[in-house]
Scaffold this motif. Structure first.
Motif, PDB file in Angstrom:
ATOM      1  N   ILE A 125      -2.326   0.917   5.173  1.00 21.07           N
ATOM      2  CA  ILE A 125      -1.896   1.822   4.095  1.00 21.07           C
ATOM      3  C   ILE A 125      -1.621   3.218   4.639  1.00 21.07           C
ATOM      4  N   ILE A 126      -2.391   3.636   5.643  1.00 21.24           N
ATOM      5  CA  ILE A 126      -2.123   4.923   6.293  1.00 21.24           C
ATOM      6  C   ILE A 126      -0.739   4.894   6.943  1.00 21.24           C
ATOM      7  N   VAL A 127      -0.417   3.772   7.594  1.00 20.76           N
ATOM      8  CA  VAL A 127       0.922   3.604   8.181  1.00 20.76           C
ATOM      9  C   VAL A 127       1.984   3.694   7.101  1.00 20.76           C
ATOM     10  N   GLU A 128       1.743   3.036   5.966  1.00 22.34           N
ATOM     11  CA  GLU A 128       2.719   3.083   4.870  1.00 22.34           C
ATOM     12  C   GLU A 128       2.896   4.505   4.357  1.00 22.34           C
ATOM     13  N   LEU A 129       1.806   5.256   4.273  1.00 20.70           N
ATOM     14  CA  LEU A 129       1.872   6.643   3.798  1.00 20.70           C
ATOM     15  C   LEU A 129       2.773   7.499   4.680  1.00 20.70           C
ATOM     16  N   LEU A 130       2.789   7.197   5.975  1.00 19.03           N
ATOM     17  CA  LEU A 130       3.611   7.958   6.915  1.00 19.03           C
ATOM     18  C   LEU A 130       5.067   7.515   6.919  1.00 19.03           C
ATOM     19  N   ASN A 131       5.369   6.413   6.207  1.00 17.38           N
ATOM     20  CA  ASN A 131       6.732   5.876   6.197  1.00 17.38           C
ATOM     21  C   ASN A 131       7.430   5.981   4.841  1.00 17.38           C
ATOM     22  N   VAL A 132       6.672   6.192   3.778  1.00 15.65           N
ATOM     23  CA  VAL A 132       7.269   6.323   2.444  1.00 15.65           C
ATOM     24  C   VAL A 132       6.729   7.589   1.788  1.00 15.65           C
ATOM     25  N   ASP A 133       7.393   8.032   0.729  1.00 13.96           N
ATOM     26  CA  ASP A 133       6.927   9.240   0.060  1.00 13.96           C
ATOM     27  C   ASP A 133       5.668   8.951  -0.766  1.00 13.96           C
ATOM     28  N   PHE A 134       4.879   9.988  -0.962  1.00 15.48           N
ATOM     29  CA  PHE A 134       3.588   9.848  -1.630  1.00 15.48           C
ATOM     30  C   PHE A 134       3.738   9.342  -3.061  1.00 15.48           C
ATOM     31  N   LYS A 135       4.808   9.744  -3.740  1.00 18.35           N
ATOM     32  CA  LYS A 135       5.017   9.319  -5.123  1.00 18.35           C
ATOM     33  C   LYS A 135       5.157   7.803  -5.222  1.00 18.35           C
ATOM     34  N   THR A 136       5.910   7.203  -4.273  1.00 18.94           N
ATOM     35  CA  THR A 136       6.075   5.745  -4.252  1.00 18.94           C
ATOM     36  C   THR A 136       4.744   5.057  -4.006  1.00 18.94           C
ATOM     37  N   LEU A 137       3.999   5.595  -3.040  1.00 15.96           N
ATOM     38  CA  LEU A 137       2.690   5.018  -2.714  1.00 15.96           C
ATOM     39  C   LEU A 137       1.742   5.123  -3.901  1.00 15.96           C
ATOM     40  N   PHE A 138       1.785   6.250  -4.587  1.00 13.12           N
ATOM     41  CA  PHE A 138       0.918   6.489  -5.748  1.00 13.12           C
ATOM     42  C   PHE A 138       1.176   5.437  -6.837  1.00 13.12           C
ATOM     43  N   LYS A 139       2.444   5.163  -7.103  1.00 15.74           N
ATOM     44  CA  LYS A 139       2.793   4.186  -8.139  1.00 15.74           C
ATOM     45  C   LYS A 139       2.333   2.773  -7.775  1.00 15.74           C
ATOM     46  N   LYS A 140       2.378   2.465  -6.477  1.00 17.08           N
ATOM     47  CA  LYS A 140       2.014   1.109  -6.046  1.00 17.08           C
ATOM     48  C   LYS A 140       0.523   0.839  -6.127  1.00 17.08           C
ATOM     49  N   TYR A 141      -0.281   1.867  -5.840  1.00 13.69           N
ATOM     50  CA  TYR A 141      -1.710   1.622  -5.675  1.00 13.69           C
ATOM     51  C   TYR A 141      -2.611   2.269  -6.729  1.00 13.69           C
ATOM     52  N   PHE A 142      -2.227   3.421  -7.251  1.00 11.34           N
ATOM     53  CA  PHE A 142      -3.167   4.176  -8.084  1.00 11.34           C
ATOM     54  C   PHE A 142      -3.560   3.460  -9.375  1.00 11.34           C
ATOM     55  N   PRO A 143      -2.633   2.851 -10.129  1.00 13.63           N
ATOM     56  CA  PRO A 143      -3.055   2.204 -11.387  1.00 13.63           C
ATOM     57  C   PRO A 143      -4.144   1.144 -11.185  1.00 13.63           C
ATOM     58  N   SER A 144      -3.956   0.256 -10.209  1.00 12.87           N
ATOM     59  CA  SER A 144      -4.960  -0.787  -9.969  1.00 12.87           C
ATOM     60  C   SER A 144      -6.227  -0.194  -9.362  1.00 12.87           C
ATOM     61  N   PHE A 145      -6.074   0.872  -8.559  1.00 10.59           N
ATOM     62  CA  PHE A 145      -7.253   1.527  -7.977  1.00 10.59           C
ATOM     63  C   PHE A 145      -8.121   2.145  -9.077  1.00 10.59           C
ATOM     64  N   ILE A 146      -7.518   2.907  -9.942  1.00 12.36           N
ATOM     65  CA  ILE A 146      -8.310   3.610 -10.962  1.00 12.36           C
ATOM     66  C   ILE A 146      -8.896   2.638 -11.981  1.00 12.36           C
ATOM     67  N   LEU A 147      -8.161   1.581 -12.291  1.00  5.20           N
ATOM     68  CA  LEU A 147      -8.687   0.570 -13.213  1.00  5.20           C
ATOM     69  C   LEU A 147      -9.908  -0.133 -12.615  1.00  5.20           C
ATOM     70  N   THR A 148      -9.805  -0.538 -11.342  1.00  6.37           N
ATOM     71  CA  THR A 148     -10.925  -1.207 -10.672  1.00  6.37           C
ATOM     72  C   THR A 148     -12.110  -0.271 -10.521  1.00  6.37           C
ATOM     73  N   PHE A 149     -11.843   0.957 -10.110  1.00  6.39           N
ATOM     74  CA  PHE A 149     -12.922   1.927  -9.903  1.00  6.39           C
ATOM     75  C   PHE A 149     -13.645   2.225 -11.219  1.00  6.39           C
ATOM     76  N   SER A 150     -12.888   2.362 -12.292  1.00  8.62           N
ATOM     77  CA  SER A 150     -13.501   2.629 -13.606  1.00  8.62           C
ATOM     78  C   SER A 150     -14.382   1.463 -14.046  1.00  8.62           C
ATOM     79  N   LEU A 151     -13.883   0.240 -13.839  1.00  7.74           N
ATOM     80  CA  LEU A 151     -14.651  -0.944 -14.215  1.00  7.74           C
ATOM     81  C   LEU A 151     -15.941  -1.039 -13.402  1.00  7.74           C
ATOM     82  N   LEU A 152     -15.842  -0.785 -12.095  1.00  7.04           N
ATOM     83  CA  LEU A 152     -17.036  -0.839 -11.248  1.00  7.04           C
ATOM     84  C   LEU A 152     -18.040   0.242 -11.622  1.00  7.04           C
ATOM     85  N   LEU A 153     -17.558   1.429 -11.986  1.00  4.70           N
ATOM     86  CA  LEU A 153     -18.462   2.501 -12.419  1.00  4.70           C
ATOM     87  C   LEU A 153     -19.193   2.122 -13.699  1.00  4.70           C
ATOM     88  N   ILE A 154     -18.466   1.503 -14.626  1.00  5.13           N
ATOM     89  CA  ILE A 154     -19.089   1.067 -15.883  1.00  5.13           C
ATOM     90  C   ILE A 154     -20.160   0.013 -15.602  1.00  5.13           C
TER      91      ILE A 154
END
Length: 435
Positions: free
Chosen positions: A279-308
């Protein structure tokens, strides 16, 4: 002229890095490196079984459970009867270290089979990262069973790729021979480490559901039936899937499907840990906005569920691991005792990567990833050695994802990142264990 000089300079750097990794590997053996702490178990489990097989095959099979060895005995049998260095512990360990060293080269050849247009030196540098992995190194230096399993697994995958590429080849005998070799090496992997049974399962599912190739399935099943005869005889001798009389509580205490649920956060953290440099390699090859859309929704959903779940005390067991659980959990305990917040972050990273990969080719990637995750998840104590280097092997050789294109787009930079990442992991493991 300048291009040629730059090319030669990069080539020298790549070759130098490979040889530096080679040097660190054999230096680790010479210094009796034990980065993950399980090395001396060799004298309690592996070595006594090998020596017992040399003295009496039938006795050892019938009393296998008394040795406390959890893996099937192919490793011990091969080394008892075919390894000329198995009479002395240190020479035996050196022989396993050399065989383990060859695993990296076979991994490189298999990567070349998967990515034929990539320079072989780049693929060798990529494959050499397994020589930096603490569990792989410890198993090599101390003559343990795991690396034989990885050797057979990679060889089986090589012929899996060969079969996929030559299904429509007019040379039928060649195709059947490749199928036999796949079945042979996947059976050897299973007879070395039971959980590697996932590969023939994924293979049969692939050709049944994905390629719909009945001919390959039928031929494979015929070979598997033939290759299962030693296993059937072993199970008859033991009275079950393990030595029932001498290891009576095996399934109840060590392996059971009921453990899958509690192991999900740890399995996800392993995925996050090993694929984070990708993922670090991907970050250096694509813009942050694209990376954010690919990973952040599932990341925040999983993290919220685990916190609960954590607040509801469903994850309290994660604060109580004395063995197993992985490097991230141990690091978390160092930061704060009985804390697992960092593990939840890596679990969320792992889930976001998994979701991204599944969305790219859900049928193929489900077939490849679900069987090993379910089978490994049955372990009561989930050791990181079960997935090192399996996650990277499956990611690069069998998973279908655009992350491969991104990784190989600037392969030199990508290799520098993964080599640096796993070098830090190795140095940290050595420091934590020895100092």
């Amino acid at each position: 002229m300048n291009y040629n000089m730059q090319f030669n300079k990069f080539l020298i750097v790549k070759v130098s890095l490979i040889f530096l990794i080679f040097f660190s590997f054999f230096l680790g053996f010479n210094l009796r490196e034990n980065a993950v702490g399980g090395g001396p178990d060799f004298y309690n489990f592996t070595w006594p079984v090998v020596q017992s097989f040399k003295e009496d095959f039938v006795y050892t099979i019938k009393n296998y459970g008394t040795f406390g060895e959890g893996s099937y005995p192919l490793f011990h049998i091969i080394n008892a009867y075919l390894n000329p260095f198995s009479n002395h512990d240190l020479s035996f360990q050196l022989s396993i270290t050399i065989i383990s060293f060859l695993v990296f080269f076979i991994f490189g050849l298999t990567l070349k089979k998967k990515f034929p247009n990539t320079n072989f030196i780049d693929l060798l540098l990529l494959s050499s990262i397994i020589l930096l992995m603490p569990f792989f190194r410890t198993s090599a230096f101390w003559g343990q069973t795991e690396n034989f399993g990885w050797l057979f697994l990679i060889l089986a995958i090589y012929f899996f790729l060969e079969i996929k590429q030559s299904l429509f080849d007019v040379n039928e005998k060649k195709n059947i021979f490749h199928i036999f070799l796949f079945c042979l090496f996947s059976a050897a992997a299973l007879y070395t480490r039971q959980f590697l049974v996932f590969l023939p399962i994924s293979y049969l599912l692939y050709f049944t559901l994905f390629d719909n190739n009945k001919r390959a399935v039928i031929i494979s099943l015929i070979f598997f039936v033939f290759l299962s005869i030693p296993g059937i005889l072993l199970l008859i001798s033991w009275g079950g899937l393990y030595d029932v009389d001498n290891f009576p509580s095996y399934f109840e205490t060590l392996v059971n499907p009921i453990f899958i649920i509690k192991n999900i956060p740890i399995l996800l953290s392993y995925i996050g840990f090993y694929l984070l440099p990708i993922i670090i390699v991907e970050l250096l090859n694509v813009d942050f906005k694209t990376l954010f859309k690919k990973y952040f929704p599932s990341f925040i959903l999983t993290f919220s569920l685990l916190l609960i779940l954590s607040q509801l005390n469903f994850l309290n067991y994660l604060a109580e691991y004395e063995i197993g659980g992985g490097a991230i959990l141990k690091l978390n305990y160092l930061i704060q005792k009985q804390n697992y917040f960092l593990l939840l972050i890596f679990s969320s990273i792992g889930m976001s990567i998994l979701v991204r990969i599944m969305n790219e080719n859900i049928k193929n990637n489900l077939i490849i990833l679900v069987p090993p995750l379910l089978i490994i998840g049955c372990a009561n104590i989930l050791y990181q050695e079960y997935v090192e280097p399996m996650i990277l092997i499956l990611f690069f050789l069998l998973v279908q994802t655009d992350l491969h294109k991104i990784f190989f787009r600037r392969i030199f930079l990508s290799n520098i990142i993964v080599v640096s990442y796993f070098s830090i992991y190795l140095i940290g493991s050595i420091y934590f264990k020895h100092f």
